[in-house]
Design a protein around this motif. Structure first.
Motif, short mmCIF file in Angstrom:
data_model
loop_
_atom_site.label_atom_id
_atom_site.label_comp_id
_atom_site.label_asym_id
_atom_site.label_seq_id
_atom_site.Cartn_x
_atom_site.Cartn_y
_atom_site.Cartn_z
N ASN A 97 17.81 11.39 4.58
CA ASN A 97 17.39 10.07 4.15
C ASN A 97 17.32 9.10 5.32
N ASP A 98 16.42 8.11 5.19
CA ASP A 98 16.35 7.05 6.19
C ASP A 98 17.62 6.21 6.13
N ALA A 99 17.94 5.59 7.23
CA ALA A 99 19.09 4.67 7.25
C ALA A 99 18.81 3.50 6.31
N PRO A 100 19.83 2.96 5.67
CA PRO A 100 19.64 1.82 4.76
C PRO A 100 18.87 0.69 5.42
N GLY A 101 17.84 0.20 4.73
CA GLY A 101 17.03 -0.89 5.26
C GLY A 101 15.99 -0.47 6.28
N ARG A 102 15.86 0.84 6.54
CA ARG A 102 14.89 1.33 7.52
C ARG A 102 14.01 2.41 6.89
N ASP A 103 13.23 2.03 5.93
CA ASP A 103 12.34 2.98 5.25
C ASP A 103 11.14 3.25 6.15
N SER A 104 11.03 4.49 6.61
CA SER A 104 9.94 4.88 7.52
C SER A 104 9.21 6.08 6.94
N TRP A 105 7.88 5.96 6.82
CA TRP A 105 7.05 7.06 6.32
C TRP A 105 6.40 7.75 7.51
N ASP A 106 6.64 9.05 7.65
CA ASP A 106 6.12 9.82 8.77
C ASP A 106 5.63 11.17 8.28
N MET A 107 4.94 11.91 9.14
CA MET A 107 4.49 13.25 8.79
C MET A 107 4.74 14.21 9.95
N ASP A 108 4.75 15.50 9.61
CA ASP A 108 4.98 16.55 10.61
C ASP A 108 6.27 16.30 11.39
N VAL A 109 7.33 16.04 10.64
CA VAL A 109 8.64 15.80 11.26
C VAL A 109 9.56 16.98 10.97
N ARG A 110 10.64 17.08 11.72
CA ARG A 110 11.61 18.14 11.50
C ARG A 110 12.61 17.74 10.41
N TYR A 111 12.97 16.45 10.41
CA TYR A 111 13.90 15.93 9.41
C TYR A 111 13.21 14.76 8.71
#
Length: 201
Positions: A97-111
Motif C-alpha cells: 500500500n501507498d503511505a498514508p496521504g501519498r496515493d500514487s498511481w503507477d504501472m510496471d512496478v515491482r511493488y
C-alpha cells in the motif's frame, strides 16, 4: 401393454407434430436458460481520482482513447489472453500500500497497490491490440469497506473484472464489490458514477 422407451416416444411425437412437455428437474429434460447480459450503467458525471489525473499528466499516451471499438467480441483465444495477462501481472507485482496521504498511481512496478495492477494490465492489453475504450478503470469498495480499483473489460459476454486479489475473472455482478465510479467509454479522462441497476444488452 408394452412400454415404449422415452427417447422413442419423444421421436414419435415429433414426427407426428406433437410437442412433448419436457419436465425441469433431475428426472426430466430442460433447455438451459441463458443469463441475461447486464452491463455496468453510467450515471451522473463525477470527478476522476486526483492520483489518476496526476498519472495522466506524466503518461499522456495511457490516458486517451485509441483502438476504439463499438463492441468487443470475446473469443476463446481472447479469453485465454485475458486470463494470462491477469495472472501474470498479479504474480509480477508484490502488494504494498501507498503511505498514508501519498496515493500514487503507477504501472510496471515491482511493488504496488490495486491501482498499479490495474494500470499495468490496461497498458499490456492495449499494446496487444485490445480496444482502449473497452478497458476501463473502476473505483469500488470491498466487503470490508476498503477502497479498491479494478479493471473492467466490456465485452459482448458482459463486463468482466480483472482483480489483483484473484486470478479468476468474474462478471461484475458476481463480485463482492460495491461499485462507485468508472471511466467513460468515450473519454478515459471523464468518469461517471455507477448505476446500481446496470443496463441490458
Amino acid at each position: 401393454m408394452s412400454r415404449i422407451p422415452f427417447a422413442c416416444a419423444v421421436t414419435l411425437m415429433m414426427l407426428s407434430g406433437v410437442s412433448p412437455a419436457l419436465a425441469i428437474g433431475p428426472g426430466g429434460l430442460a433447455a438451459p436458460t441463458q443469463k441475461k447480459i447486464i452491463h455496468i450503467a453510467a450515471a451522473k458525471p463525477t470527478l476522476a481520482p486526483f492520483a489518476y489525473v496526476t498519472f495522466c499528466v506524466a503518461h499522456g499516451d495511457e490516458c486517451h482513447t485509441r483502438n476504439a471499438a463499438s463492441t468487443l467480441a470475446l473469443t476463446p483465444n481472447l479469453m485465454r489472453e485475458l486470463r494470462r495477462v491477469n495472472a501474470e501481472v498479479n504474480a509480477a507485482i508484490m502488494p504494498m500500500n501507498d503511505a498514508p496521504g501519498r496515493d500514487s498511481w503507477d504501472m510496471d512496478v515491482r511493488y504496488g497497490d490495486c491501482e498499479d495492477y490495474v494500470l499495468t494490465k490496461r497498458s499490456r492489453l492495449t499494446k496487444l491490440g485490445w480496444p482502449a475504450n473497452k478497458l476501463r478503470i473502476a473505483v469500488t469498495m470491498t466487503r470490508n469497506n476498503n477502497g479498491h480499483a479494478v479493471l473492467v473489460v466490456s465485452t459482448d459476454k458482459g463486463d468482466l473484472v480483472l482483480d489483483n486479489r484473484m486470478d479468476e475473472i468474474k462478471n461484475w455482478q458476481d463480485t463482492d464489490l460495491q461499485w462507485l465510479k468508472i471511466q467513460s467509454e468515450e473519454n478515459p479522462l471523464f468518469w461517471n458514477e455507477v448505476s446500481a441497476t446496470g443496463r441490458k444488452g
